[in-house]
Design a protein around this motif. Structure first.
Motif, PDB file in Angstrom:
ATOM      1  N   TYR A 214     -31.256  16.577 -52.774  1.00 17.84           N
ATOM      2  CA  TYR A 214     -32.353  17.435 -53.211  1.00 17.84           C
ATOM      3  C   TYR A 214     -33.251  17.812 -52.038  1.00 17.84           C
ATOM      4  N   CYS A 215     -33.798  19.004 -52.088  1.00 17.72           N
ATOM      5  CA  CYS A 215     -34.706  19.469 -51.047  1.00 17.72           C
ATOM      6  C   CYS A 215     -35.956  18.593 -51.000  1.00 17.72           C
ATOM      7  N   ARG A 216     -36.402  18.269 -49.812  1.00 19.11           N
ATOM      8  CA  ARG A 216     -37.603  17.466 -49.604  1.00 19.11           C
ATOM      9  C   ARG A 216     -38.282  17.938 -48.323  1.00 19.11           C
ATOM     10  N   ASN A 217     -39.493  17.429 -48.087  1.00 17.27           N
ATOM     11  CA  ASN A 217     -40.173  17.711 -46.826  1.00 17.27           C
ATOM     12  C   ASN A 217     -40.775  16.411 -46.295  1.00 17.27           C
ATOM     13  N   PRO A 218     -39.966  15.603 -45.646  1.00 18.24           N
ATOM     14  CA  PRO A 218     -40.465  14.316 -45.162  1.00 18.24           C
ATOM     15  C   PRO A 218     -41.304  14.381 -43.893  1.00 18.24           C
ATOM     16  N   ASP A 219     -41.255  15.512 -43.182  1.00 17.19           N
ATOM     17  CA  ASP A 219     -41.781  15.501 -41.815  1.00 17.19           C
ATOM     18  C   ASP A 219     -42.699  16.661 -41.456  1.00 17.19           C
ATOM     19  N   GLY A 220     -43.298  17.327 -42.429  1.00 14.34           N
ATOM     20  CA  GLY A 220     -44.308  18.332 -42.111  1.00 14.34           C
ATOM     21  C   GLY A 220     -43.815  19.735 -41.829  1.00 14.34           C
ATOM     22  N   GLU A 221     -42.599  20.061 -42.242  1.00 16.44           N
ATOM     23  CA  GLU A 221     -42.142  21.453 -42.130  1.00 16.44           C
ATOM     24  C   GLU A 221     -42.995  22.306 -43.072  1.00 16.44           C
ATOM     25  N   PRO A 222     -42.896  23.637 -43.005  1.00 16.71           N
ATOM     26  CA  PRO A 222     -43.745  24.491 -43.845  1.00 16.71           C
ATOM     27  C   PRO A 222     -43.460  24.399 -45.349  1.00 16.71           C
ATOM     28  N   ALA A 223     -42.269  23.901 -45.733  1.00 10.73           N
ATOM     29  CA  ALA A 223     -41.880  23.842 -47.146  1.00 10.73           C
ATOM     30  C   ALA A 223     -40.732  22.841 -47.289  1.00 10.73           C
TER      31      ALA A 223
ATOM     32  N   ARG B 101     -33.842  11.321 -40.679  1.00  9.53           N
ATOM     33  CA  ARG B 101     -34.649  11.497 -41.899  1.00  9.53           C
ATOM     34  C   ARG B 101     -33.993  10.696 -43.020  1.00  9.53           C
ATOM     35  N   THR B 102     -34.304   9.418 -43.073  1.00  6.71           N
ATOM     36  CA  THR B 102     -33.722   8.517 -44.067  1.00  6.71           C
ATOM     37  C   THR B 102     -34.837   7.866 -44.883  1.00  6.71           C
ATOM     38  N   ALA B 103     -34.470   7.305 -46.012  1.00  6.23           N
ATOM     39  CA  ALA B 103     -35.443   6.610 -46.857  1.00  6.23           C
ATOM     40  C   ALA B 103     -36.082   5.445 -46.112  1.00  6.23           C
ATOM     41  N   GLU B 104     -35.330   4.818 -45.222  1.00  7.01           N
ATOM     42  CA  GLU B 104     -35.874   3.707 -44.438  1.00  7.01           C
ATOM     43  C   GLU B 104     -36.949   4.195 -43.468  1.00  7.01           C
ATOM     44  N   ASN B 105     -36.726   5.341 -42.845  1.00  7.36           N
ATOM     45  CA  ASN B 105     -37.684   5.869 -41.870  1.00  7.36           C
ATOM     46  C   ASN B 105     -38.829   6.650 -42.506  1.00  7.36           C
ATOM     47  N   TYR B 106     -38.622   7.164 -43.713  1.00  6.12           N
ATOM     48  CA  TYR B 106     -39.630   7.956 -44.431  1.00  6.12           C
ATOM     49  C   TYR B 106     -39.706   7.443 -45.879  1.00  6.12           C
ATOM     50  N   PRO B 107     -40.236   6.243 -46.066  1.00  5.09           N
ATOM     51  CA  PRO B 107     -40.162   5.588 -47.385  1.00  5.09           C
ATOM     52  C   PRO B 107     -40.927   6.279 -48.509  1.00  5.09           C
TER      53      PRO B 107
ATOM     54  N   THR C 103     -30.293  25.842 -50.134  1.00  7.82           N
ATOM     55  CA  THR C 103     -31.270  26.445 -49.228  1.00  7.82           C
ATOM     56  C   THR C 103     -31.555  27.881 -49.659  1.00  7.82           C
ATOM     57  N   LYS C 104     -32.520  28.504 -48.988  1.00  5.82           N
ATOM     58  CA  LYS C 104     -32.873  29.895 -49.301  1.00  5.82           C
ATOM     59  C   LYS C 104     -31.675  30.830 -49.193  1.00  5.82           C
ATOM     60  N   SER C 105     -30.776  30.555 -48.261  1.00  2.00           N
ATOM     61  CA  SER C 105     -29.603  31.417 -48.093  1.00  2.00           C
ATOM     62  C   SER C 105     -28.432  30.992 -48.979  1.00  2.00           C
ATOM     63  N   GLY C 106     -28.618  29.945 -49.783  1.00  3.90           N
ATOM     64  CA  GLY C 106     -27.579  29.528 -50.724  1.00  3.90           C
ATOM     65  C   GLY C 106     -26.669  28.422 -50.245  1.00  3.90           C
ATOM     66  N   LEU C 107     -26.956  27.851 -49.068  1.00  2.59           N
ATOM     67  CA  LEU C 107     -26.123  26.752 -48.578  1.00  2.59           C
ATOM     68  C   LEU C 107     -26.399  25.481 -49.379  1.00  2.59           C
ATOM     69  N   THR C 108     -25.383  24.647 -49.532  1.00  7.78           N
ATOM     70  CA  THR C 108     -25.521  23.372 -50.238  1.00  7.78           C
ATOM     71  C   THR C 108     -26.161  22.347 -49.314  1.00  7.78           C
ATOM     72  N   CYS C 109     -27.054  21.553 -49.864  1.00  9.27           N
ATOM     73  CA  CYS C 109     -27.725  20.511 -49.080  1.00  9.27           C
ATOM     74  C   CYS C 109     -26.820  19.305 -48.859  1.00  9.27           C
ATOM     75  N   GLN C 110     -26.949  18.710 -47.698  1.00  9.97           N
ATOM     76  CA  GLN C 110     -26.259  17.473 -47.349  1.00  9.97           C
ATOM     77  C   GLN C 110     -27.028  16.308 -47.976  1.00  9.97           C
ATOM     78  N   TYR C 111     -26.330  15.267 -48.423  1.00 13.11           N
ATOM     79  CA  TYR C 111     -27.006  14.078 -48.933  1.00 13.11           C
ATOM     80  C   TYR C 111     -27.848  13.462 -47.822  1.00 13.11           C
ATOM     81  N   TRP C 112     -29.036  12.986 -48.182  1.00 13.34           N
ATOM     82  CA  TRP C 112     -29.926  12.373 -47.187  1.00 13.34           C
ATOM     83  C   TRP C 112     -29.317  11.085 -46.640  1.00 13.34           C
ATOM     84  N   THR C 113     -28.463  10.441 -47.405  1.00 11.12           N
ATOM     85  CA  THR C 113     -27.811   9.206 -46.956  1.00 11.12           C
ATOM     86  C   THR C 113     -26.573   9.475 -46.102  1.00 11.12           C
ATOM     87  N   SER C 114     -26.176  10.727 -46.008  1.00 10.37           N
ATOM     88  CA  SER C 114     -24.992  11.085 -45.230  1.00 10.37           C
ATOM     89  C   SER C 114     -25.372  11.457 -43.795  1.00 10.37           C
ATOM     90  N   GLN C 115     -24.498  11.143 -42.879  1.00  9.94           N
ATOM     91  CA  GLN C 115     -24.680  11.533 -41.482  1.00  9.94           C
ATOM     92  C   GLN C 115     -23.644  12.565 -41.052  1.00  9.94           C
TER      93      GLN C 115
END
Length: 175
Positions: free
Chosen positions: A96-105, A81-87, A62-74
């Motif tokens: 990896y960073c993504r924008n599945p839902d309309g955030e600014p970036a 925000r899963t591949a099933e819900n946002y194919p 992230t911008k502040s340097g935090l590590t991203c959580q896997y999208w498959t992890s809960q």
């Protein structure tokens, strides 16, 4: 014949007809046309949709340097925000960073239990100074010199080289 090729009253490099890269007719009477020195964009390390929904690069902090959580992890953050819900969002078994839902970036859930999610520091691409399609057909920048340094002839000019790539022949080119 090439309605969206960006031809018109300018001498910018374009690729209306499937050459390997953007090109132009030259103002040199001895050299009819040449490829231009226009770079391919750095995608997927950047994005060009305003909100970054098209980003498919490999940033995982992230911008502040935090590590991203896997999208498959809960864990540590549960989410929908899963591949099933946002194919079509590029989600999967990665962080990896993504924008599945309309955030600014592009963004991600973080592995920090106290910070649910955060935007990522992913740059926008430098379009139109580069191109995305393999042959540069989408290039709409302002380069007007060939790789060897020759000046491009205006697409509306028939001198020194006559040609059929004109506004009259390509009325939908956005001239």
């Amino acid at each position: 014949n090439y309605p969206s090729a960006g031809l018109g009253d300018h001498n910018y490099c374009r690729n209306p007809d499937g050459e390997p890269a953007p090109w132009c007719y030259t103002t040199d009477a001895h050299t009819r046309w040449e490829l231009c020195d226009v770079p391919a964009c750095a995608w997927p390390s950047c994005y060009y949709e305003a909100d970054g929904a098209d980003y498919r690069g490999y940033a995982r902090r992230t911008k502040s340097g935090l590590t991203c959580q896997y999208w498959t992890s809960q864990s540590p953050h549960t989410h929908t925000r899963t591949a099933e819900n946002y194919p079509s969002a590029g989600l999967g078994d990665h962080n990896y960073c993504r924008n599945p839902d309309g955030e600014p970036a592009p963004w991600c859930y973080t592995t920090d239990a106290h910070t649910r999610w955060e935007l990522c520091d992913v740059p926008a691409c430098a379009w139109p100074s580069c191109y995305y399609e393999a042959d540069g057909a989408d290039y709409r920048g302002y380069a007007r010199r060939t790789k060897s340094g020759l000046t491009c002839q205006y697409w509306t000019s028939q001198s020194p080289h006559t040609h059929t790539r004109t506004a009259e022949n390509y009325p939908s080119a956005g001239l």
